[in-house]
Design an enzyme around this catalytic site. Structure first.
Site, PDB file in Angstrom:
ATOM      1  N   LYS B 107       0.826  -1.221   0.000  1.00 23.82           N
ATOM      2  CA  LYS B 107       0.000   0.000   0.000  1.00 23.82           C
ATOM      3  C   LYS B 107       0.855   1.265   0.000  1.00 23.82           C
ATOM      4  O   LYS B 107       0.513   2.250  -0.647  1.00 23.82           O
ATOM      5  CB  LYS B 107      -0.942   0.004   1.194  1.00 23.82           C
ATOM      6  CG  LYS B 107      -0.243   0.083   2.543  1.00 23.82           C
ATOM      7  CD  LYS B 107      -0.961  -0.698   3.592  1.00 23.82           C
ATOM      8  CE  LYS B 107      -0.414  -2.098   3.589  1.00 23.82           C
ATOM      9  NZ  LYS B 107      -0.874  -2.982   4.621  1.00 23.82           N
ATOM     10  N   ILE B 138     -10.687  -8.411   2.017  1.00 26.03           N
ATOM     11  CA  ILE B 138     -11.961  -7.844   1.579  1.00 26.03           C
ATOM     12  C   ILE B 138     -11.838  -7.368   0.145  1.00 26.03           C
ATOM     13  O   ILE B 138     -11.011  -6.507  -0.155  1.00 26.03           O
ATOM     14  CB  ILE B 138     -12.396  -6.662   2.466  1.00 26.03           C
ATOM     15  CG1 ILE B 138     -12.316  -7.034   3.940  1.00 26.03           C
ATOM     16  CG2 ILE B 138     -13.803  -6.206   2.108  1.00 26.03           C
ATOM     17  CD1 ILE B 138     -12.565  -5.872   4.885  1.00 26.03           C
ATOM     18  N   ASP B 203      -0.759   4.181   7.579  1.00 27.37           N
ATOM     19  CA  ASP B 203      -1.243   3.006   6.867  1.00 27.37           C
ATOM     20  C   ASP B 203      -2.643   3.274   6.284  1.00 27.37           C
ATOM     21  O   ASP B 203      -2.895   3.014   5.103  1.00 27.37           O
ATOM     22  CB  ASP B 203      -1.288   1.818   7.847  1.00 27.37           C
ATOM     23  CG  ASP B 203      -1.929   0.586   7.245  1.00 27.37           C
ATOM     24  OD1 ASP B 203      -1.218  -0.171   6.570  1.00 27.37           O
ATOM     25  OD2 ASP B 203      -3.148   0.390   7.445  1.00 27.37           O
ATOM     26  N   LYS B 207      -4.038   3.681   2.216  1.00 24.30           N
ATOM     27  CA  LYS B 207      -5.204   2.978   1.673  1.00 24.30           C
ATOM     28  C   LYS B 207      -6.237   3.980   1.159  1.00 24.30           C
ATOM     29  O   LYS B 207      -6.870   3.754   0.119  1.00 24.30           O
ATOM     30  CB  LYS B 207      -5.805   2.072   2.742  1.00 24.30           C
ATOM     31  CG  LYS B 207      -4.874   0.903   3.094  1.00 24.30           C
ATOM     32  CD  LYS B 207      -5.289   0.219   4.387  1.00 24.30           C
ATOM     33  CE  LYS B 207      -4.368  -0.939   4.713  1.00 24.30           C
ATOM     34  NZ  LYS B 207      -4.588  -1.441   6.098  1.00 24.30           N
TER      35      LYS B 207
END
Lengths: 430, 430
Positions: B107, B138, B203, B207
């Site tokens: 990411k 997911i 983080d 995303k």
């Protein structure tokens, strides 16, 4: 790499979904062009009644001759939102024969004849996409078929019919009976004049067949799905469910057997704990749990029907098949290599909630318990309520095979002290 | 159409994710072969410490020379699960140059340099897939990029970091303070020894950049994302949230402006109503809401991290890029045609919960209310609690621009009667 010759789309059907597809294709034409890499042009719309006023639908595109439209020879993609088996099946097959890819929202046809349609598409080197056939706008077909393509799906459990969820939610929250809740659903447009396909579980069973087929890489047809409707769910069932900390939902459940060698698919009302995420799915919303070996538990939630949500799914597929056309390729077709046998309902293992009307006299509980034991069905809890020489006995079992439970119930009915079996309901999601 | 020459895969990194990828490729080789249409072979695994014992990982495949591995010339797909900017970026670029497609879970790199990487992939006619980079197992990248390709996404709102959700959930349910909850998360393996990337929101911001980019067909980089960590969330904040019928979550929010001409992306702690589905996302789970014009509200829920869930996403992508290789095509690349400007945080419009320590004397509320009014920030509710000559004033606003709120708070700090601003928190999901 933008090409200027537009891709030509034929739309079959212009009801709530078709008119939304038309609207979006018109108002978002530039976005679709950018995302596909070429313009898309609505080349014709087949309808049954061309005289009906359809706001925003270009009248000059309307035709009553659907067959001639798909046979034109210059159609790149056919979007089928007529529904039902015929003439949809013949039109789709004809479209394939004339080199067109097909985007369909037709759950009944895919559940009935998916294998033959996939084979025909493959034979002609075109695509058959149908995200809209299951749970409206909720991406499920693509995640199962592509995102989880490297995983092993063990279970799909979900609410895939909005009409019945609306009715059950209404019964749960207002205490209404089935017919009262159905009337409200009809008045609000959530249920059709003839609600059979929804309330008897046919719609959900078709979706279960499609989901099981994709999830288990196995052909599963509508006939393979055990189906029970929800017309016999009563206010008393909801009261019993509440006493157990549960509510009642019409669930579609596709499972791989514990030994991995067979699968089952079923649709029936079931109690689920209030703590389960599916318990809080309200009104006409849909939600589906997918359990996979590596991914763990995933849930997908959203509007399961309606013109705009279904059109969203149709247009996502339209973009995909147009991209494939431009690239001279096709997407993933049918994957049925696992060819697992579909076991009958008797082999499903789950828990049960049984309400019995019994004589209120000593020894009845012992007699009933003995019948369960004889059939190898282990009892979890028993609740006894006496009133005026009659008593109600509520038994909740541990996990047992459905065939064993059926045999138990048959034997219970033969007991002189059992006046009647008021309800049997499976308990899921634990 | 099964071909027998296997597709060759190079794996870069063999930590928790890489070893799960290896395990699944080994134990489910037959399934992968059937789903791809050709066998896949693990041709080499680049690691830093080859001596470390890795159960189930074939030792003869290990190498410390990642560059030589991606340069071999016979590699079809490179799976990059090293993370970080370098050497990952150089290795991925080298892989493209040698004709390999890349599946990445990185990411940070994608948020930093996605556009350049996409361009390099396109130049060399190969794929760059990265479902695993956002929210683990997911499916989000594929649904946004493909299922919703015919729709207009207006908002993405979600919990995309499991570590911080675990900490906040712990604070909420146990009343623990931040450092106590962090200690527990560390002891249980949910937080790393240095938790900065998680708790400071880096983080989640990476995303958010990736999701916003895909959702809005616009380049969004990490620097474009407004980021606030959650280390200053206190037990008192949770108590305030409860009084409002809310809880606190670290949210990633990507929004299209009301006029549709710009977008924003941000990560910060926020209060959300307990009735909102995101409020009940417990422990280290992730969940993301997507609001689209036609589809309506969709939610995707599941494990957002961990070796097996991340490996599931990696393998889904591996199957897809292998299929593309066999078909001689590539999947959808970067879509940034909309090129919308990314507005600064000051232009975000939302609601605010502000706790002030004020002097307990007549006229203070009027004074405070005047400051809000002067800055055009409309007050929804005020709660006043007095104690010993001091008072706490809790103000909840209607929707207002973030810049207006900041100016309001600055002016409040200058008031002689305002002793301090105890906390400012945004209120979302209403």
């Amino acid at each position: 790499m933008m090409r200027t010759r537009p891709l030509k789309v034929a739309l079959l059907g212009c009801g709530v979904v078709g008119s939304e597809v038309t609207r979006i294709m018109t108002t978002h034409a530039d976005d679709l062009t950018a995302r596909i890499g070429a313009p898309v042009e609505l080349a014709g719309i087949a309808v049954r009644r061309p005289g009906r006023v359809r706001a925003g639908v270009p009248e000059e595109l309307l035709t009553t001759d659907a067959t001639a439209l798909v046979k034109r020879g210059d159609i790149d993609v056919v979007v089928e939102v007529i529904g039902g088996l015929e003439p949809a099946r013949t039109l789709i097959t004809t479209a394939f024969e004339h080199g067109a890819s097909v985007v369909s929202a037709n759950k009944a046809l895919l559940a009935e004849d998916g294998a033959a349609l996939h084979a025909a598409a493959e034979q002609h080197g075109v695509d058959l996409y149908y995200e809209a056939a299951v749970a409206g706008a909720i991406p499920l077909v693509r995640p199962l078929r592509e995102s989880l393509a490297g995983d092993k799906v063990n279970r799909v459990l979900g609410i895939v019919n909005g009409t019945t969820n609306f009715i059950l939610d209404k019964m749960d929250t207002s205490g209404a009976g089935y017919s009262e809740a159905l009337d409200e659903a009809t008045a609000l447009g959530y249920a059709e004049a003839d609600p059979t396909a929804d309330v008897e579980g046919f719609d959900a069973a078709a979706k279960a067949a499609i989901l099981a087929g994709i999830a288990f890489h196995t052909r599963v047809r509508l006939d393979d799905v055990h189906r029970e409707g929800m017309t016999e769910v009563t206010a008393a069932d909801f009261a019993s469910a509440k006493q157990m900390g549960c509510t009642i939902k019409l669930l579609a459940i596709c499972e791989r057997a514990a030994d991995g060698r067979s699968v089952t698919a079923r649709v029936h009302p079931a109690m689920i704990p209030l703590t389960h995420p599916l318990a809080s799915v309200r009104e006409a919303y849909n939600a589906v749990f997918v359990e996979a070996e590596a991914a763990g538990q995933l849930m997908f939630y959203g509007p399961g029907a309606g013109g705009a949500p279904t059109a969203s799914a149709v247009l996502g597929d339209l973009v995909a098949v147009c991209r494939n056309k431009l690239a001279g390729t096709t997407g993933p077709g049918e994957s049925a290599y696992a060819a697992l046998p579909v076991s009958p309902m008797g082999e499903v293992v789950t828990r049960y909630h049984i309400s019995l009307d019994v004589a209120d006299r000593p020894g009845v509980l012992a007699q009933v318990a003995m019948v369960f034991a004889e059939h190898g069905v282990s009892i979890d809890t028993v609740r006894q309520q006496g009133k005026d020489g009659e008593a109600a006995l509520v038994v909740v079992t541990h996990r047992a095979a459905d065939a064993a439970l059926s045999a138990t119930v048959e034997a219970l009915r033969r007991l002189e002290t059992v006046r009647g079996v008021a309800s049997i309901m499976r308990v899921e999601g634990e």
